[in-house]
Design an enzyme around this catalytic site. Sequence first.
Site, PDB file in Angstrom:
ATOM      1  N   LYS A  76       3.009   4.468  -0.504  1.00  0.00           N
ATOM      2  CA  LYS A  76       3.117   5.410  -1.630  1.00  0.00           C
ATOM      3  C   LYS A  76       4.218   6.402  -1.290  1.00  0.00           C
ATOM      4  O   LYS A  76       4.049   7.243  -0.415  1.00  0.00           O
ATOM      5  CB  LYS A  76       1.780   6.074  -1.881  1.00  0.00           C
ATOM      6  CG  LYS A  76       0.747   5.029  -2.322  1.00  0.00           C
ATOM      7  CD  LYS A  76      -0.674   5.501  -2.192  1.00  0.00           C
ATOM      8  CE  LYS A  76      -1.612   4.482  -2.813  1.00  0.00           C
ATOM      9  NZ  LYS A  76      -1.733   3.249  -1.996  1.00  0.00           N
ATOM     10  N   LYS A  98      -5.414   9.642   3.937  1.00  0.00           N
ATOM     11  CA  LYS A  98      -5.689   9.049   5.251  1.00  0.00           C
ATOM     12  C   LYS A  98      -4.920   9.871   6.271  1.00  0.00           C
ATOM     13  O   LYS A  98      -3.710  10.025   6.147  1.00  0.00           O
ATOM     14  CB  LYS A  98      -5.221   7.605   5.339  1.00  0.00           C
ATOM     15  CG  LYS A  98      -5.942   6.656   4.388  1.00  0.00           C
ATOM     16  CD  LYS A  98      -5.234   6.517   3.051  1.00  0.00           C
ATOM     17  CE  LYS A  98      -5.922   5.447   2.240  1.00  0.00           C
ATOM     18  NZ  LYS A  98      -6.067   5.789   0.819  1.00  0.00           N
ATOM     19  N   HIS A 132       0.812  -1.207   0.000  1.00  0.00           N
ATOM     20  CA  HIS A 132       0.000   0.000   0.000  1.00  0.00           C
ATOM     21  C   HIS A 132       0.853   1.268   0.000  1.00  0.00           C
ATOM     22  O   HIS A 132       0.391   2.311  -0.436  1.00  0.00           O
ATOM     23  CB  HIS A 132      -0.851  -0.049   1.270  1.00  0.00           C
ATOM     24  CG  HIS A 132      -2.202   0.472   1.127  1.00  0.00           C
ATOM     25  ND1 HIS A 132      -2.833   1.099   2.161  1.00  0.00           N
ATOM     26  CD2 HIS A 132      -3.039   0.496   0.102  1.00  0.00           C
ATOM     27  CE1 HIS A 132      -4.010   1.484   1.779  1.00  0.00           C
ATOM     28  NE2 HIS A 132      -4.153   1.133   0.525  1.00  0.00           N
ATOM     29  N   HIS A 134      -9.124  10.288  -0.579  1.00  0.00           N
ATOM     30  CA  HIS A 134      -8.332   9.064  -0.667  1.00  0.00           C
ATOM     31  C   HIS A 134      -7.127   9.224   0.272  1.00  0.00           C
ATOM     32  O   HIS A 134      -6.382   8.298   0.501  1.00  0.00           O
ATOM     33  CB  HIS A 134      -7.871   8.796  -2.112  1.00  0.00           C
ATOM     34  CG  HIS A 134      -7.255   7.451  -2.292  1.00  0.00           C
ATOM     35  ND1 HIS A 134      -5.893   7.240  -2.334  1.00  0.00           N
ATOM     36  CD2 HIS A 134      -7.813   6.226  -2.401  1.00  0.00           C
ATOM     37  CE1 HIS A 134      -5.643   5.962  -2.492  1.00  0.00           C
ATOM     38  NE2 HIS A 134      -6.785   5.317  -2.522  1.00  0.00           N
TER      39      HIS A 134
HETATM   40  O1  LIG Z   1      -7.773  -3.914   2.609  1.00  0.00           O
HETATM   41  C1  LIG Z   1      -8.781  -3.692   3.303  1.00  0.00           C
HETATM   42  O2  LIG Z   1      -8.780  -3.562   4.513  1.00  0.00           O
HETATM   43  C2  LIG Z   1     -10.126  -3.528   2.584  1.00  0.00           C
HETATM   44  C3  LIG Z   1      -9.926  -3.384   1.091  1.00  0.00           C
HETATM   45  C4  LIG Z   1      -9.055  -2.152   0.814  1.00  0.00           C
HETATM   46  O3  LIG Z   1      -9.064  -1.217   1.545  1.00  0.00           O
HETATM   47  N1  LIG Z   1      -8.254  -2.187  -0.287  1.00  0.00           N
HETATM   48  C5  LIG Z   1      -7.480  -1.122  -0.758  1.00  0.00           C
HETATM   49  C6  LIG Z   1      -6.552  -1.446  -1.704  1.00  0.00           C
HETATM   50  C7  LIG Z   1      -5.756  -0.458  -2.259  1.00  0.00           C
HETATM   51  C8  LIG Z   1      -5.885   0.865  -1.851  1.00  0.00           C
HETATM   52  C9  LIG Z   1      -5.047   1.923  -2.506  1.00  0.00           C
HETATM   53  O4  LIG Z   1      -5.612   2.837  -3.097  1.00  0.00           O
HETATM   54  O5  LIG Z   1      -3.797   1.814  -2.430  1.00  0.00           O
HETATM   55  C10 LIG Z   1      -6.803   1.209  -0.877  1.00  0.00           C
HETATM   56  C11 LIG Z   1      -6.914   2.632  -0.395  1.00  0.00           C
HETATM   57  O6  LIG Z   1      -5.885   3.336  -0.402  1.00  0.00           O
HETATM   58  O7  LIG Z   1      -7.998   3.037   0.018  1.00  0.00           O
HETATM   59  C12 LIG Z   1      -7.622   0.220  -0.307  1.00  0.00           C
END
Ligand SMILES: O=C(O)CCC(=O)Nc1ccc(C(=O)O)c(C(=O)O)c1
Length: 460
Positions: free
Chosen positions: A119, A349, A117, A347
């Site tokens: 970045k 956090k 995840h 998007h």
């Molecule tokens: O995994 C979990 O708990 C639930 C599913 C999930 O959240 N998947 C996910 C995947 C990639 C990204 C991203 O964009 O990198 C994001 C994000 O950033 O919101 C969220």
Amino acid sequence: SLTSKEPIDIFTHAQPLSFFLTKVHGISSDYNGAYTMSLRDILSESMGNLQESCQFNYMFEIPWLIQQYPTSFRQKPLLCVHGFQGGQKAGLEADARKFTNIKFCQAKLEMPYGTHHTKMMFLMYDNGLRVVIHTANLIERDWHQKTQGIWISPVFPKLKSGPSPTQGDSPTHFKRDLLQYVAAYKAYQLKDWQDHISRHDLSSANVFIVGSVPGRHMAEKKHWFGHMKLRKLLNENGPVKEQASKWPVIGQFSSIGSLGASKENWLSVEFLQSLATVKGTSSVPLAPVEFKLIFPTVDNVRTSLEGYPAGGSIPYSINVAKKQPWLHSYFHQWKSEGRGRNRAMPHIKTYCRPSPTWGEAAWFLVTSSNLSKAAWGALEKKGSQLMIRSYEIGVLFIPKYLVENAVFKCSSKVKEAGQKTFVLPYDLPPRAYTKSDKPWIWDIAHKELPDSNGNMWCPS
Ligand SMILES: O=C(O)CCC(=O)Nc1ccc(C(=O)O)c(C(=O)O)c1
């Protein structure tokens, strides 16, 4: 105010906090000036004469990404660090076939359900190294009409004395923690970048790193990553109990994992205990701390610039939501009037500890970590080990390392912000859900009302 709109001038104006939101298409230019950057801005020649770069991310559109580099930089060596396996990995490598300057590093994901995840960008210039930690995928949609967060480092000059893991560290241990994070990949493709980092003077870094690496971390490693790293940092550098033990905590995110049948399983005990940590916290339980969560409503998504398709990047699934109705009483709407981003879905956090009067904050964190145990970790074996599934990274802003004050003056009103104000991505106080508000859920139909493009949402 700003002389020109050159990216380097936007960067300089935003020092020392160096916290930016991405530019948003379709809103007034008043809100795309100070404290905002596009990917082209970050990669622009005004920011430095690029020699090579490294892009850590989850999703990549390779041709689009190359287009964001200035023409003169498009042939420079580029390493892309991802977590894709099988067909997704093959697809990524196929997309890059014609770009002979692009190499890949596949991060190992041995824990089920983990994602890469993180970045982050490493930008090597002819005069030093810059680090960028942010929340956007390297796909056009993530940089078009969403609210995304970015921290940009100064240019770290080269050490005259050659490589060192310790020399050129900052009071926030930025160099030590960044090297520790990159080393955790145990990837030969990252060796040169580990060497670059060790050869540079990162002593001007004024934020702390909060990263997550998959694994079961025990003993001293238990505090190296995830929410236990945050707990350690707040224990050492957080607000003093007398000042902040009654201050609320805010969590703001774009996705949510399975958190258990009740708040006591993880959210209000283990996770909130870390977020509510104050300096010198003993294990004595503190007075209850208010925990407010900001997560978009169906209506926030429906009326957004993108309409319901914004919800394609807010992957809260019905199968998870139906198991935790208790969670939704913590929820607050997405509101960003001060930043002109009411309709630019988050998007980004972020997590922070604002004062009850909402004008100050004891700390602020921008990160890739959503509200999930996969990202933050869950304690196991009577709290002796922290189990993390995903790679994540964020930066923690602590006032005393940035301003001559024990707290940040904070506001989302970018037009009124002074030089030392922490410019927030959303409005405070958070606005609670109304009785009829529902949290956005991406895999159920939404067809009561059309979205801003006149469409309904009918996922199959
Ligand atoms: O995994 C979990 O708990 C639930 C599913 C999930 O959240 N998947 C996910 C995947 C990639 C990204 C991203 O964009 O990198 C994001 C994000 O950033 O919101 C969220």
